[in-house]
Design an enzyme around this catalytic site. Structure first.
Site, PDB file in Angstrom:
ATOM      1  CE  LYS A   1      -2.188   0.056   3.779  1.00 46.99           C
ATOM      2  NZ  LYS A   1      -1.736   1.163   4.640  1.00 46.99           N
TER       3      LYS A   1
ATOM      4  NE  ARG B   1      -3.296   1.214  10.352  1.00 44.83           N
ATOM      5  CZ  ARG B   1      -2.051   1.616  10.025  1.00 44.83           C
ATOM      6  NH1 ARG B   1      -1.732   2.874  10.075  1.00 44.83           N
ATOM      7  NH2 ARG B   1      -1.161   0.741   9.649  1.00 44.83           N
TER       8      ARG B   1
ATOM      9  NE  ARG C   1       7.443  -3.038   5.314  1.00 45.82           N
ATOM     10  CZ  ARG C   1       6.313  -2.386   5.542  1.00 45.82           C
ATOM     11  NH1 ARG C   1       5.570  -1.964   4.531  1.00 45.82           N
ATOM     12  NH2 ARG C   1       5.908  -2.174   6.763  1.00 45.82           N
TER      13      ARG C   1
ATOM     14  NE  ARG D   1       7.723  -0.235  10.035  1.00 46.92           N
ATOM     15  CZ  ARG D   1       6.549   0.044   9.485  1.00 46.92           C
ATOM     16  NH1 ARG D   1       6.497   0.693   8.332  1.00 46.92           N
ATOM     17  NH2 ARG D   1       5.434  -0.320  10.056  1.00 46.92           N
TER      18      ARG D   1
ATOM     19  NE  ARG E   1       2.476  -3.535  11.974  1.00 46.81           N
ATOM     20  CZ  ARG E   1       3.232  -3.451  10.867  1.00 46.81           C
ATOM     21  NH1 ARG E   1       4.230  -4.259  10.675  1.00 46.81           N
ATOM     22  NH2 ARG E   1       2.954  -2.556   9.949  1.00 46.81           N
TER      23      ARG E   1
HETATM   24  P1  AMP Z   1       2.280   1.966   9.422  1.00 44.51           P
HETATM   25  O1  AMP Z   1       3.587   2.463   8.912  1.00 44.51           O
HETATM   26  O2  AMP Z   1       1.111   2.523   8.659  1.00 44.51           O
HETATM   27  O3  AMP Z   1       2.227   0.470   9.532  1.00 44.51           O
HETATM   28  O4  AMP Z   1       2.134   2.540  10.908  1.00 44.51           O
HETATM   29  C1  AMP Z   1       3.061   2.244  11.930  1.00 44.51           C
HETATM   30  C2  AMP Z   1       2.403   2.382  13.288  1.00 44.51           C
HETATM   31  O5  AMP Z   1       1.939   3.749  13.472  1.00 44.51           O
HETATM   32  C3  AMP Z   1       1.159   1.523  13.457  1.00 44.51           C
HETATM   33  O6  AMP Z   1       1.472   0.216  13.881  1.00 44.51           O
HETATM   34  C4  AMP Z   1       0.383   2.307  14.514  1.00 44.51           C
HETATM   35  O7  AMP Z   1       0.928   2.090  15.809  1.00 44.51           O
HETATM   36  C5  AMP Z   1       0.666   3.754  14.121  1.00 44.51           C
HETATM   37  N1  AMP Z   1      -0.356   4.274  13.169  1.00 44.51           N
HETATM   38  C6  AMP Z   1      -0.178   4.611  11.875  1.00 44.51           C
HETATM   39  N2  AMP Z   1      -1.319   5.075  11.319  1.00 44.51           N
HETATM   40  C7  AMP Z   1      -2.252   5.039  12.302  1.00 44.51           C
HETATM   41  C8  AMP Z   1      -3.638   5.369  12.363  1.00 44.51           C
HETATM   42  N3  AMP Z   1      -4.302   5.841  11.273  1.00 44.51           N
HETATM   43  N4  AMP Z   1      -4.276   5.205  13.553  1.00 44.51           N
HETATM   44  C9  AMP Z   1      -3.626   4.756  14.640  1.00 44.51           C
HETATM   45  N5  AMP Z   1      -2.329   4.397  14.645  1.00 44.51           N
HETATM   46  C10 AMP Z   1      -1.638   4.539  13.492  1.00 44.51           C
END
Ligand code: AMP
Length: 220
Positions: free
Chosen positions: A13, A88, A127, A160, A171
């Protein structure tokens, strides 16, 4: 144009959102990137988000919504945005609708990129990211020319913590797009579903086709 890219983590994505933003001349806004920046810079937002991020859980809605609303105010967000990783939750989706409406705008369409859990775990545990310039690599589908080194800037690649397999399954359990949020977009005829298990180029093609269909008012 305000587009929303939805999907579980690991469906490609983020890469797709960047490509589409570039192709359509829109700003790419990734909530995950904004949180990671805040963490790195040691801001109050980063400090408050850290505990949830470390546990692979969502950061509380209030904090996330305030961060996105602030980003939406900036001049570079006025011509259109591709949202990546946000919303989300149903509450975030409603808050985004309201924030855009306050600016006399509306989110055009929500694009859901889908994939099975097993495929996502396979992808995420391979990744690697460049901590310096943000390029994304994958052991199978997009390896760097030299293992562990960024093609773009030469920095050492990193994995990461939340891409480790056991954290990925956790997750996924917690971060699949909730049905009530999908229903919100579906009920308004604003949801398009794209098969994220295809080759990257095919996913991009399907996303662009769905965006074009939505823009012309025809939905499949
Ligand atoms: P991502 O890179 O999108 O996987 O985001 C990394 C982390 O940031 C996630 O595991 C959440 O802890 C937090 N996060 C990112 N976007 C959101 C969101 N829209 N709402 C809540 N937490 C978020």
């Amino acid at each position: 144009m305000y587009l929303i890219l939805l999907g579980p983590p690991g469906t490609g994505k983020g890469t797709q959102a960047k490509l589409i933003a570039e192709r359509l001349g829109l700003l790419h806004v990734s909530s995950g990137d904004l949180f990671r920046e805040a963490l790195q810079q040691g801001t109050e937002l980063g400090r408050r988000a850290k505990a949830s991020m470390d546990r692979g859980e969502l950061v509380p809605d209030e904090l996330t919504i305030a961060m996105i609303e602030e980003r939406l105010q900036k001049p570079d967000a006025q011509q259109g945005v591709v949202f990546d990783g946000f919303p989300r939750t149903l509450k975030q989706a409603q808050a985004l609708d309201e924030a855009l409406a306050r600016q006399g705008k509306a989110a055009d369409t929500a694009l859901l990129v889908t994939a099975t859990d097993d495929e996502i775990v396979r992808r995420l545990s391979g990744r690697w990211l460049c901590p310096s310039c943000g390029e994304i690599y994958h052991e199978q589908s997009r390896p760097p020319a030299r293992a562990g080194v960024c093609d773009a800037c030469g920095a050492t690649l990193a994995q990461r913590d939340d891409d480790k397999p056991e954290v990925v399954r956790e997750r996924l359990r917690k971060q699949r797009p909730p049905e009530e949020m999908l229903a919100h977009y579906r009920a308004q005829g604003r949801l398009a579903e794209i098969n994220g298990e295809q080759q990257m180029e095919a996913v991009t093609r399907d996303l662009l086709a769905a965006i074009e269909q939505a823009a012309s008012g025809v939905r499949s």
